[in-house]
Design a protein around this motif. Structure first.
Motif, PDB file in Angstrom:
ATOM      1  N   ILE A  91       0.840  -0.294   0.562  1.00  0.00           N
ATOM      2  CA  ILE A  91       0.228  -0.047  -0.002  1.00  0.00           C
ATOM      3  C   ILE A  91       0.848   1.110  -0.037  1.00  0.00           C
ATOM      4  O   ILE A  91       2.026   1.060   0.605  1.00  0.00           O
ATOM      5  CB  ILE A  91      -0.807  -0.008   1.519  1.00  0.00           C
ATOM      6  N   PHE A  92       0.703   2.078  -0.990  1.00  0.00           N
ATOM      7  CA  PHE A  92       1.675   2.997  -1.589  1.00  0.00           C
ATOM      8  C   PHE A  92       1.118   4.356  -1.275  1.00  0.00           C
ATOM      9  O   PHE A  92       0.036   4.737  -1.800  1.00  0.00           O
ATOM     10  CB  PHE A  92       2.579   2.296  -2.630  1.00  0.00           C
ATOM     11  N   HIS A  93       1.688   5.338   0.152  1.00  0.00           N
ATOM     12  CA  HIS A  93       0.439   6.290   0.235  1.00  0.00           C
ATOM     13  C   HIS A  93       1.943   7.442  -0.313  1.00  0.00           C
ATOM     14  O   HIS A  93       3.287   7.810  -0.243  1.00  0.00           O
ATOM     15  CB  HIS A  93       0.805   6.217   1.915  1.00  0.00           C
ATOM     16  N   ALA A 156       5.046  -0.128  21.234  1.00  0.00           N
ATOM     17  CA  ALA A 156       3.876   0.158  20.682  1.00  0.00           C
ATOM     18  C   ALA A 156       3.207   1.229  20.441  1.00  0.00           C
ATOM     19  O   ALA A 156       2.068   1.845  19.497  1.00  0.00           O
ATOM     20  CB  ALA A 156       3.598  -1.009  22.107  1.00  0.00           C
ATOM     21  N   HIS A 157       3.694   2.579  21.584  1.00  0.00           N
ATOM     22  CA  HIS A 157       3.236   3.809  21.177  1.00  0.00           C
ATOM     23  C   HIS A 157       3.959   4.457  19.662  1.00  0.00           C
ATOM     24  O   HIS A 157       2.745   5.248  18.775  1.00  0.00           O
ATOM     25  CB  HIS A 157       4.278   5.095  22.233  1.00  0.00           C
ATOM     26  N   ILE A 158       5.048   4.323  19.213  1.00  0.00           N
ATOM     27  CA  ILE A 158       5.201   4.334  17.987  1.00  0.00           C
ATOM     28  C   ILE A 158       4.866   3.916  16.584  1.00  0.00           C
ATOM     29  O   ILE A 158       4.263   4.323  15.756  1.00  0.00           O
ATOM     30  CB  ILE A 158       6.902   3.986  17.369  1.00  0.00           C
ATOM     31  N   HIS A 159       4.289   2.606  17.231  1.00  0.00           N
ATOM     32  CA  HIS A 159       3.253   1.635  16.000  1.00  0.00           C
ATOM     33  C   HIS A 159       2.528   2.561  15.976  1.00  0.00           C
ATOM     34  O   HIS A 159       1.515   2.552  14.823  1.00  0.00           O
ATOM     35  CB  HIS A 159       3.045   0.104  16.490  1.00  0.00           C
ATOM     36  N   ALA A 164      -2.413   5.152  13.296  1.00  0.00           N
ATOM     37  CA  ALA A 164      -3.044   6.515  12.769  1.00  0.00           C
ATOM     38  C   ALA A 164      -2.508   7.592  11.506  1.00  0.00           C
ATOM     39  O   ALA A 164      -3.702   7.791  11.005  1.00  0.00           O
ATOM     40  CB  ALA A 164      -2.868   6.833  14.294  1.00  0.00           C
ATOM     41  N   ALA A 165      -1.170   7.046  11.182  1.00  0.00           N
ATOM     42  CA  ALA A 165      -1.063   8.596  10.065  1.00  0.00           C
ATOM     43  C   ALA A 165      -1.473   7.898   8.723  1.00  0.00           C
ATOM     44  O   ALA A 165      -2.121   8.366   7.688  1.00  0.00           O
ATOM     45  CB  ALA A 165       1.117   8.340  10.116  1.00  0.00           C
ATOM     46  N   VAL A 166      -1.397   6.540   8.568  1.00  0.00           N
ATOM     47  CA  VAL A 166      -1.036   5.834   7.486  1.00  0.00           C
ATOM     48  C   VAL A 166      -3.033   5.761   6.995  1.00  0.00           C
ATOM     49  O   VAL A 166      -3.823   5.481   6.230  1.00  0.00           O
ATOM     50  CB  VAL A 166      -1.217   4.225   7.401  1.00  0.00           C
ATOM     51  N   GLU A 169      -5.332  10.049   9.743  1.00  0.00           N
ATOM     52  CA  GLU A 169      -5.758  10.252  11.273  1.00  0.00           C
ATOM     53  C   GLU A 169      -4.769  11.002  11.560  1.00  0.00           C
ATOM     54  O   GLU A 169      -3.393  11.445  11.480  1.00  0.00           O
ATOM     55  CB  GLU A 169      -6.332   9.210  11.976  1.00  0.00           C
ATOM     56  N   THR A 170      -5.066  11.497  12.863  1.00  0.00           N
ATOM     57  CA  THR A 170      -3.898  12.547  13.235  1.00  0.00           C
ATOM     58  C   THR A 170      -3.897  12.411  14.822  1.00  0.00           C
ATOM     59  O   THR A 170      -5.097  12.459  15.583  1.00  0.00           O
ATOM     60  CB  THR A 170      -4.958  14.687  13.548  1.00  0.00           C
ATOM     61  N   PRO A 171      -2.560  11.988  15.333  1.00  0.00           N
ATOM     62  CA  PRO A 171      -2.079  10.872  16.158  1.00  0.00           C
ATOM     63  C   PRO A 171      -2.804  12.216  17.462  1.00  0.00           C
ATOM     64  O   PRO A 171      -2.325  12.859  17.397  1.00  0.00           O
ATOM     65  CB  PRO A 171      -0.830  11.018  16.448  1.00  0.00           C
ATOM     66  N   LYS A 172      -3.023  11.479  18.908  1.00  0.00           N
ATOM     67  CA  LYS A 172      -3.233  12.000  20.037  1.00  0.00           C
ATOM     68  C   LYS A 172      -2.269  11.727  21.140  1.00  0.00           C
ATOM     69  O   LYS A 172      -2.019  10.908  21.181  1.00  0.00           O
ATOM     70  CB  LYS A 172      -4.985  12.619  20.126  1.00  0.00           C
ATOM     71  N   ARG A 173      -2.432  12.512  21.996  1.00  0.00           N
ATOM     72  CA  ARG A 173      -1.335  11.956  22.873  1.00  0.00           C
ATOM     73  C   ARG A 173      -1.896  10.662  23.662  1.00  0.00           C
ATOM     74  O   ARG A 173      -2.122  10.141  24.266  1.00  0.00           O
ATOM     75  CB  ARG A 173      -0.897  13.538  23.862  1.00  0.00           C
TER      76      ARG A 173
END
Length: 410
Positions: A91-93, A156-159, A164-166, A169-173
């Motif tokens: 899957i190419f973004h 797991a947090h980086i994952h 969320a990025a792909v 979405e806008t990741p939130k804390r």
């Protein structure tokens, strides 16, 4: 805002492409379920082709592969290069795609992160792109740069962030107060003794998170600060913390470009030299080849590695990601690398060597002060929009094998 530092991690410093590329390709070759990659630059050179082959092999054996590039940073990939990936199931973004005619003028708010997450259990974070100019055999223009391999619960947090990025979405804390869907946070056993914080910069809720972590570390410094950064022209508050640290007796050292890949980089940084040297900050220019690193350390425990430069683009516009690390062993490893650069490949700048005229200096200082004090807010007036992530993937139906499905996500 209170930060949740995560215990039980291990970080391995990877210096330059010679260490980074073989290790990343080896880990991807062993992937069983998922590979997520974000990069600013992907060139169709020997490094890009090796990444291409590694991703093709992973996708063909059933691994879910998602690759995100920045359209401005990776403008010249051939149709064949991209099509082969998509046909294999990758899957190419493409971040913020623009017509080719206008692409080189479309420079604001780039996706500048460099992240890899494999099977949700191992990650890579840093400043190294997928291009041959990160290898010494490229010649005098080969870049000096750094990344880290990450193991432990922080992955797991980086994952979660990468997923969320792909998804557009806008990741939130607050994501990081919940377990990601896969893999469970509890499954990531402690891998070392390092505490870590994954920090990013975006143009919504986290506009100054990376800079804020730098300034907090400077404020707490007691013995030394070393900053090695390719593009150095930070704001007033950043410079103020550096100067205050130097004045209270902290040994503050900057390693900046002496052989820049763009002349304006050295010109901009050198405008700050008198201001910094006069406060006791030491400045070294790395002259062996272009410096591309974005690393720093404070005292003998704190360090950071990531994609964020210390200039208006990275601090006010681009999407960036760094890891903040509390670990004596890693700090010592990074320190040894930077000390070696200073001893063997740098020129120390002395205030008496500066050639600017006495008449011009007060005028320049006045304008610099007001520029540095205001530019973060001024940056907000530059083109503001919700970036698009265009996604290309193989069609689900075999009846349309010649087509590509494309979607744009806000």
């Amino acid at each position: 805002m209170k930060e949740n530092w995560i215990r039980g991690n291990r970080f391995t410093l990877l210096e330059n492409g010679e260490a980074f590329f073989p290790r990343v390709f080896e880990v991807i070759a062993k992937a069983q379920r998922e590979v997520l990659i974000e990069t600013f630059i992907l060139f169709e050179d020997k490094v890009g082709r090796e990444l291409h082959a590694t991703l093709l092999a992973a996708a063909r054996r059933g691994v879910r592969v998602e690759l995100t590039i920045d359209d401005w940073g990776s403008p010249d990939l051939s149709d064949g290069f991209i099509s082969a990936l998509i046909e294999a199931g990758v899957i190419f973004h493409v971040f913020q795609p623009a017509p080719k005619l206008f692409r080189r003028f479309h420079v604001f708010r780039r996706m500048h992160r460099k992240l890899v997450v494999v099977d949700g259990v191992r990650a890579f974070v840093g400043g190294i792109n997928y291009s041959a100019d990160h290898l010494a055999d490229f010649g005098p223009e080969a870049k000096q740069d750094y990344a880290v391999e990450v193991e432990g619960p922080i992955v797991a947090h980086i994952h979660s962030f990468a997923l969320a990025a792909v998804a557009g979405e806008t990741p939130k804390r607050r994501w990081f107060h919940r377990r990601p869907k896969w893999p469970p946070l509890a499954s990531l056993a402690p891998a070392g003794d390092a505490r870590a914080l994954f920090v990013w910069r975006d143009n919504q809720e986290h506009k100054n998170d990376i800079e804020r972590q730098y300034r907090l570390a400077f404020r707490l410094a007691r013995e030394r600060i070393i900053v090695a950064n390719a593009y150095f022209f930070p704001g007033y508050r950043f410079l103020r913390e550096l100067r205050k640290a130097a004045r209270r007796g902290v040994k503050v050292t900057l390693i900046l470009q002496g052989n820049p890949d763009m002349a304006i980089v050295k010109t901009a940084a050198s405008m700050l030299y008198h201001h910094l040297l006069g406060s006791g900050v030491e400045i070294y220019e790395y002259c062996k080849r272009p410096l591309h690193g974005k690393v720093a350390l404070v005292d003998d425990t704190w360090a950071t590695v990531g994609s964020s430069n210390l200039d208006p683009l990275s601090l006010s516009l681009n999407l960036e990601a760094n890891v903040m690390i509390h670990d004596r062993a890693f700090n010592a490893q990074l320190s040894a690398s930077l000390e070696k650069l200073m001893q063997h490949s740098c020129t120390r700048i002395d205030i008496n060597d500066l050639t600017d005229s006495e008449a011009w200096r007060p005028i320049r200082t006045f304008f610099l002060f007001h520029l540095l004090r205001r530019y973060p807010s001024w940056a907000g007036f530059l083109p503001a929009h919700t970036p698009r992530l265009a996604s290309l993937r193989a069609p689900a139906s075999p009846d349309h094998a010649g087509d590509l499905n494309q979607s744009a996500m806000q």
